[in-house]
Design a protein around this motif. Structure first.
Motif, PDB file in Angstrom:
ATOM      1  N   CYS A   1       0.832  -1.209   0.000  1.00 27.88           N
ATOM      2  CA  CYS A   1       0.000   0.000   0.000  1.00 27.88           C
ATOM      3  C   CYS A   1       0.866   1.258   0.000  1.00 27.88           C
ATOM      4  O   CYS A   1       0.629   2.186  -0.776  1.00 27.88           O
ATOM      5  CB  CYS A   1      -0.920   0.006   1.219  1.00 27.88           C
ATOM      6  SG  CYS A   1      -2.162  -1.285   1.185  1.00 27.88           S
TER       7      CYS A   1
ATOM      8  N   LEU B   1       1.231   4.241  -2.930  1.00 28.48           N
ATOM      9  CA  LEU B   1       0.561   5.502  -2.594  1.00 28.48           C
ATOM     10  C   LEU B   1       1.096   6.716  -3.359  1.00 28.48           C
ATOM     11  O   LEU B   1       0.302   7.465  -3.950  1.00 28.48           O
ATOM     12  CB  LEU B   1       0.630   5.733  -1.082  1.00 28.48           C
ATOM     13  CG  LEU B   1      -0.321   6.807  -0.576  1.00 28.48           C
ATOM     14  CD1 LEU B   1      -1.755   6.341  -0.699  1.00 28.48           C
ATOM     15  CD2 LEU B   1      -0.001   7.157   0.867  1.00 28.48           C
TER      16      LEU B   1
ATOM     17  N   THR C   1      -9.916   8.587  -2.821  1.00 26.26           N
ATOM     18  CA  THR C   1     -10.585   7.687  -1.886  1.00 26.26           C
ATOM     19  C   THR C   1     -11.099   6.456  -2.620  1.00 26.26           C
ATOM     20  O   THR C   1     -11.048   5.349  -2.098  1.00 26.26           O
ATOM     21  CB  THR C   1     -11.772   8.379  -1.190  1.00 26.26           C
ATOM     22  OG1 THR C   1     -12.480   9.141  -2.159  1.00 26.26           O
ATOM     23  CG2 THR C   1     -11.276   9.309  -0.122  1.00 26.26           C
TER      24      THR C   1
ATOM     25  N   GLY D   1      -7.974   4.542  -3.917  1.00 28.94           N
ATOM     26  CA  GLY D   1      -7.263   4.112  -2.716  1.00 28.94           C
ATOM     27  C   GLY D   1      -7.930   2.914  -2.060  1.00 28.94           C
ATOM     28  O   GLY D   1      -7.267   1.971  -1.639  1.00 28.94           O
ATOM     29  N   GLY D   2      -9.258   2.945  -1.990  1.00 28.67           N
ATOM     30  CA  GLY D   2      -9.971   1.821  -1.401  1.00 28.67           C
ATOM     31  C   GLY D   2      -9.721   0.535  -2.178  1.00 28.67           C
ATOM     32  O   GLY D   2      -9.462  -0.529  -1.592  1.00 28.67           O
TER      33      GLY D   2
ATOM     34  N   VAL E   1      -6.315  -0.886  -1.604  1.00 29.94           N
ATOM     35  CA  VAL E   1      -6.233  -1.672  -0.371  1.00 29.94           C
ATOM     36  C   VAL E   1      -6.741  -3.093  -0.626  1.00 29.94           C
ATOM     37  O   VAL E   1      -6.142  -4.068  -0.161  1.00 29.94           O
ATOM     38  CB  VAL E   1      -7.004  -0.984   0.766  1.00 29.94           C
ATOM     39  CG1 VAL E   1      -7.105  -1.891   1.986  1.00 29.94           C
ATOM     40  CG2 VAL E   1      -6.326   0.330   1.136  1.00 29.94           C
TER      41      VAL E   1
ATOM     42  N   VAL F   1      -8.630  10.719   4.156  1.00 33.21           N
ATOM     43  CA  VAL F   1      -7.508  11.142   3.318  1.00 33.21           C
ATOM     44  C   VAL F   1      -6.459  11.854   4.174  1.00 33.21           C
ATOM     45  O   VAL F   1      -5.255  11.608   4.045  1.00 33.21           O
ATOM     46  CB  VAL F   1      -8.006  12.038   2.164  1.00 33.21           C
ATOM     47  CG1 VAL F   1      -6.838  12.674   1.435  1.00 33.21           C
ATOM     48  CG2 VAL F   1      -8.839  11.220   1.195  1.00 33.21           C
TER      49      VAL F   1
ATOM     50  N   VAL G   1      -4.554   9.202   6.385  1.00 34.42           N
ATOM     51  CA  VAL G   1      -3.591   8.417   5.608  1.00 34.42           C
ATOM     52  C   VAL G   1      -2.399   9.302   5.243  1.00 34.42           C
ATOM     53  O   VAL G   1      -1.240   8.880   5.318  1.00 34.42           O
ATOM     54  CB  VAL G   1      -4.258   7.823   4.348  1.00 34.42           C
ATOM     55  CG1 VAL G   1      -3.224   7.162   3.456  1.00 34.42           C
ATOM     56  CG2 VAL G   1      -5.319   6.819   4.746  1.00 34.42           C
TER      57      VAL G   1
ATOM     58  N   ALA H   1     -14.055   3.406   0.142  1.00 33.80           N
ATOM     59  CA  ALA H   1     -13.063   4.297   0.740  1.00 33.80           C
ATOM     60  C   ALA H   1     -12.761   3.935   2.182  1.00 33.80           C
ATOM     61  O   ALA H   1     -11.672   4.199   2.684  1.00 33.80           O
ATOM     62  CB  ALA H   1     -13.543   5.741   0.652  1.00 33.80           C
TER      63      ALA H   1
ATOM     64  N   LEU I   1      -9.505   2.365   3.299  1.00 35.22           N
ATOM     65  CA  LEU I   1      -8.275   3.126   3.531  1.00 35.22           C
ATOM     66  C   LEU I   1      -7.871   3.104   5.005  1.00 35.22           C
ATOM     67  O   LEU I   1      -6.704   3.328   5.340  1.00 35.22           O
ATOM     68  CB  LEU I   1      -8.463   4.584   3.086  1.00 35.22           C
ATOM     69  CG  LEU I   1      -8.328   4.868   1.598  1.00 35.22           C
ATOM     70  CD1 LEU I   1      -8.697   6.303   1.309  1.00 35.22           C
ATOM     71  CD2 LEU I   1      -6.897   4.598   1.145  1.00 35.22           C
TER      72      LEU I   1
END
Lengths: 326, 247
Positions: free
Chosen positions: A54, A58, A208, A211-212, A215, B10, B13, B82, B85
């Motif tokens: 992750c 990023l 988001t 990013g989700g 993951v 956000v 993170v 989301a 995250l």
């Protein structure tokens, strides 16, 4: 009626921020008490790999979403599509060569490709860009040259096979692909408000969202890496089609960033050069992390067709180019 | 995920990434060159997340809902996915995962030192300090596998790595270090078999400096992984884990 029920349920739920803050706070406070629960060496190895995958992705994901946000906020719709040749068959290889100029990993190119489609670029060249950008950019080619010292043929073969894969997949999509499969990306509404506000809103949304899914990919990749024993490879080493398919499958499972995969390929000394090439060509096109990102950006129906197509074309390109050049 | 939670996620993170980069803790997961990209990404996320959170508090969630109301699994505002995250954050806080060690080394048996460029001569060994030549574990393994000039023969070498106990080596252990290209997800272990230990081997994951001499393979024509890389131990000292535990 449904909406009323939903709305009522939403109101009765604690706010997201409160929940997030509570969970994180409890985790921090309880850490000394519960840390012994997580002492199992396998769990710690799994967590290290998960967090590493992750964290490593990023910066590239942020770069990709920032580029996507800039396109959304500052480039008028339709303008990018006009930069490509009007002829769709020629637009595909042109998009492939655009990918050469964008250094980055595969995680960054998915949100950019999604944004390109939302801004009116036809699906086929956008998908060719998606496949080409992480595989044939200068950073990746230099890394490949460093990992295979004294064998420039590997760099040439990687470039040729990856570009071939991207272009052939684009052409196949032009012929057989259905545009409704990328509807999710196309329906993204144009952002409203000032340009700065449009940039913030689209970047945070993409971040988001992607990013989700990143993951999800990290969870799958870490689980496969840690719990599938590498001894399954032992019987498949050597040359021939089995070795090529074995390393192609390994590339999907390991989900290694395209800037690092050449070093891993070089360490798989028991495999033939063509098998290593297949590892390098398949990895940036199809892996578990990437499929998760694509499913999130374009939809599951899309990913279910695009991933097998890319895999088959990538393996065939690697086999053909490997036979000629390696 | 509403706009407030989206912004908070956000920002969190971003804060965690920037902290890992600034404190140096990221070295358990990433190579040193990733520090600036990680720090920059963390700062961008922190700023964008904070702005989103503040805006949602001042303006309310409604405007966000308008731009996002295009129904792909979005509830109200942002995508539900989301929430995931938060998982890496929880993993960092709860497990505080260490750099890859003995457990990971035992699982990974596929990698081997890559052959250097064909026809390349190895550089001469560096001059000895304190009676031994200091080498990276990976360099030692590559020379043991592929150096036809046998530059290691008869030279005391000093190596650093961690202990992986091995029942097949009753008088020693596998001295191990992971070689990393980008992140721990692509790291693979390099191993040197340490022999000639007259006491019990240290516990798994103990970091040691060792001095010893290369044990050439029994079959002088062996090349690559089948020739093995082993040393006959003459000195062993336990050390703290290096700041950057990979090579």
């Amino acid at each position: 009626m449904m909406t009323a029920v939903k709305r009522a349920r939403r109101r009765s739920r604690p706010g997201g921020v409160v929940m997030l803050a509570t969970v994180l706070l409890v985790a921090v406070v309880a850490q000394p008490a519960v840390s012994s629960w997580f002492d199992a060496p396998s769990l710690r190895t799994w967590t290290t790999v998960f967090v590493s995958v992750c964290l490593q992705a990023l910066p590239f994901l942020v770069m990709g979403t920032v580029v996507s946000g800039v396109i959304a906020a500052f480039v008028p719709p339709g303008e990018i599509g006009q930069l490509l040749p009007r002829n769709r068959v020629l637009a595909v290889p042109a998009a492939g060569f655009v990918g050469v100029g964008l250094p980055g990993c595969e995680c960054g190119s998915v949100p950019i490709a999604g944004r390109l489609i939302a801004r009116g670029v036809p699906a086929a060249p956008a998908l060719t860009f998606l496949l080409a950008a992480p595989a044939v950019n200068p950073v990746v080619l230099v890394a490949t040259a460093v990992a295979f010292p004294g064998r420039p043929g590997f760099v040439v073969a990687r470039f040729a096979a990856s570009l071939l894969t991207a272009v052939v997949v684009g052409w196949v999509w032009l012929r057989l692909g259905r545009d409704d499969l990328v509807e999710r990306a196309r329906r993204r509404p144009a952002p409203t408000g000032s340009r700065a506000e449009a940039f913030r809103a689209t970047t945070v949304h993409d971040l988001t969202h992607a990013g989700g899914y990143l993951v999800v990919g990290g969870l799958v990749a870490a689980t496969l890496q840690v719990f599938v024993p590498t001894t399954v490879l032992d019987g498949l080493a050597g040359a021939g089609a089995v070795a090529v398919l074995a390393l192609a499958a390994l590339a999907v499972v390991l989900a290694i960033c395209s800037e690092a995969d050449a070093f891993v390929a070089a360490s798989l000394t028991q495999f033939s050069p063509t098998a290593k090439l297949a590892f390098l060509v398949v990895g940036p096109a199809v892996d578990v992390k990437l499929v998760a990102l694509q499913a999130g950006t374009f939809g599951r129906a899309f990913a279910a067709r695009f991933a097998p197509l890319s895999f088959a074309v990538a393996v065939a390109s690697a086999a053909a180019v490997g036979a000629v050049l390696l | 995920v509403n706009a407030k939670a989206q912004g908070a996620l956000v920002a969190c993170v971003g804060l965690a990434s920037a902290y890992l980069a600034a404190s140096g803790a990221y070295l358990a997961y990433l190579k040193p060159a990733m520090r600036i990209p990680l720090l920059a990404a963390g700062m961008v996320m922190l700023v964008l997340g904070t702005l989103t959170l503040l805006r949602a508090i001042v303006v309310g969630d409604e405007p966000e809902a308008h731009t996002e109301g295009h129904g792909h699994g979005h509830g109200h505002g942002g995508p539900q996915v989301a929430w995931l995250l938060a998982l890496p954050l929880l993993a960092l806080v709860l497990v505080d995962p260490p750099a890859l060690g003995a457990d990971a080394a035992r699982r990974d048996t596929a990698g081997a030192a890559a052959e250097p460029a064909a026809g390349d001569r190895f550089d001469p060994l560096p001059p000895p300090t304190d009676g031994a030549v200091t080498l990276k574990l990976g360099d030692f393994v590559t020379r043991a596998y592929y150096d036809e000039a046998r530059s290691l023969a008869g030279v005391p070498v000093r190596l650093t790595g961690f202990v992986v106990r091995d029942p097949d080596v009753p008088d020693g252990y596998q001295l191990t270090r992971f070689v990393m290209a980008c992140c721990a997800g692509d790291a693979f272990p390099m191993r040197v078999t340490v022999r000639g230990l007259d006491s019990a081997p240290p516990a798994d994951d103990t970091w040691v400096d060792v001095v010893g001499e290369w044990i050439p393979p029994e079959d002088p024509t062996a090349r690559g992984a089948e020739s093995g890389a082993a040393i006959d131990l003459s000195m062993q000292a336990e050390i703290p884990e290096p700041t950057y535990p990979y090579e």
